[in-house]
Scaffold this motif. Structure first.
Motif, mmCIF file in Angstrom:
data_model
loop_
_atom_site.group_PDB
_atom_site.id
_atom_site.type_symbol
_atom_site.label_atom_id
_atom_site.label_comp_id
_atom_site.label_asym_id
_atom_site.label_seq_id
_atom_site.Cartn_x
_atom_site.Cartn_y
_atom_site.Cartn_z
ATOM 1 N N ASN A 2 8.470 -58.918 50.367
ATOM 2 C CA ASN A 2 7.530 -59.443 49.382
ATOM 3 C C ASN A 2 6.688 -60.576 49.951
ATOM 4 N N ALA A 3 7.362 -61.419 50.729
ATOM 5 C CA ALA A 3 6.669 -62.564 51.344
ATOM 6 C C ALA A 3 5.607 -62.075 52.315
ATOM 7 N N LEU A 4 5.948 -61.032 53.053
ATOM 8 C CA LEU A 4 5.001 -60.466 54.028
ATOM 9 C C LEU A 4 3.744 -59.948 53.310
ATOM 10 N N LYS A 6 2.607 -60.888 50.466
ATOM 11 C CA LYS A 6 1.854 -62.034 49.953
ATOM 12 C C LYS A 6 0.926 -62.580 51.021
ATOM 13 N N TRP A 7 1.461 -62.790 52.217
ATOM 14 C CA TRP A 7 0.647 -63.380 53.281
ATOM 15 C C TRP A 7 -0.439 -62.433 53.748
ATOM 16 N N MET B 1 3.156 -75.074 44.688
ATOM 17 C CA MET B 1 3.541 -73.687 44.412
ATOM 18 C C MET B 1 4.100 -73.542 43.004
ATOM 19 N N THR B 4 2.336 -71.013 40.858
ATOM 20 C CA THR B 4 1.954 -69.810 41.590
ATOM 21 C C THR B 4 3.086 -68.789 41.541
ATOM 22 N N ARG B 6 4.519 -64.604 40.381
ATOM 23 C CA ARG B 6 4.293 -63.214 40.806
ATOM 24 C C ARG B 6 2.953 -62.661 40.350
ATOM 25 N N TRP B 9 0.067 -63.436 42.655
ATOM 26 C CA TRP B 9 0.012 -62.667 43.914
ATOM 27 C C TRP B 9 -0.430 -61.235 43.667
#
Lengths: 190, 130
Positions: A2-4, A6-7, B1, B4, B6, B9
């Protein structure tokens, strides 16, 4: 994972934003000539009878998106004076009332100015079809707007695009002390 | 954050996707409309309708309220007979308010093969059903 994602989304967005045209140049060359715009046929017999976007739009308050023109400002400053009606019996209605939407999830609150909208549009363009007149009765999300519904029927197609978050999400919930919904005193942001 | 979550995003990703989908048509002026449901089949060039040109001269409410244009490309089923009858474009393009229908090529000015739809650069084409 998920983090990937996002970035990746952030890098993607930054790249796209940085590729956008800069508002620095004010000459007519900022706008694509009709014969090179990918739509007009350069062989068309009347192509040279048509007004070029650069000729008209370079005379107006500049913007970085859309037609690269601040349409509301152009109207208010009298740079343009577009007709309000063709039929003499048409009633021209302008409403000076701001609405503040608080149900905006992670983002800032939205200030909707009726004035800027009704200077261009008729009440019937939104009410009661796209939006119900009663505040909060319509129920729409940002995803609906991105899909071309609600505000997205115009914003992203003809009025300023959905990249300009802060033009609508302009109220910081951290410092906002007022009441949500229709505002008493008119004259908020345009 | 702190603010910020889900939703933010997801929104960023949707926005990035929307932008990259719109990038291929980045040449035309924002909100230019191509009308070609009938034009080419009838042997004339597709119509290019420039919103910017009309906005300088008329407010949205003139066409989208008085003249009855629905705010969705292709929804109005305009044909030349309706225009000659003084409906839609013909409310103004009658030689009185604006140039008359004898100037075919000023409106029928598009490249062959264009599809009906809304176009334009400067981050215009959203993902929706305009």
């Amino acid at each position: 994972m998920n983090a990937l994602l996002k970035w990746l989304a952030v890098i993607w967005a930054v790249l796209l934003w940085s590729a956008a045209p800069l508002p620095a140049v004010a000459g007519p060359e900022k706008w694509t000539p009709l014969e090179k715009d990918g739509l007009h046929d350069p062989q068309g017999p009347a192509i040279h009878e048509l007004q070029q976007p650069g000729e008209a739009l370079s005379q107006m308050p500049p913007d970085s998106v859309g037609n690269q023109v601040r349409w509301v400002e152009a109207l208010r400053k009298g740079v343009i004076n577009p007709r309000t009606n063709i039929l003499p019996e048409t009633k021209i209605q302008v409403l000076d009332q701001d609405l503040i939407y608080g149900n905006t999830g992670d983002n800032w609150f939205v200030l909707f100015p009726h004035k800027a909208h009704t200077e261009w549009l008729d009440c019937a363009n939104c009410h009661e079809g796209v939006f119900k007149s009663k505040f909060g009765a319509t129920g729409f999300k940002m995803m609906d707007i991105l899909a071309g519904k609600a505000c997205g029927q115009c914003h992203g197609a003809v009025s300023f695009p959905l990249t300009e978050c802060r033009r609508c999400h302009s109220i910081d919930p951290g410092t906002f002390k007022g009441k949500l919904g229709p505002q008493q005193a008119a004259g908020g942001k345009p | 954050m702190k603010r910020t979550g889900r939703g933010f995003w997801r929104l960023m990703m949707a926005l990035a996707l929307a932008l990259s989908l719109g990038m291929d048509a980045a040449m035309a002026e924002y909100a230019d409309v191509v009308l070609n449901s009938q034009a080419e089949a009838q042997g004339v060039r597709p119509v290019i309708y420039p919103h910017w040109f009309h906005r300088i001269r008329f407010r949205c409410k003139v066409c989208h309220n008085e003249l009855g244009f629905q705010m969705k490309v292709g929804a109005n089923n305009i044909d030349m007979n309706k225009i000659l009858d003084g409906k839609f474009c013909g409310m103004c393009h009658n030689g009185d308010v604006a140039w008359g229908t004898e100037f075919c090529d000023r409106c029928h000015s598009g490249l062959p093969g264009l599809k009906t739809g809304i176009r334009g650069g400067s981050k215009s084409t959203g993902p929706g059903e305009y």
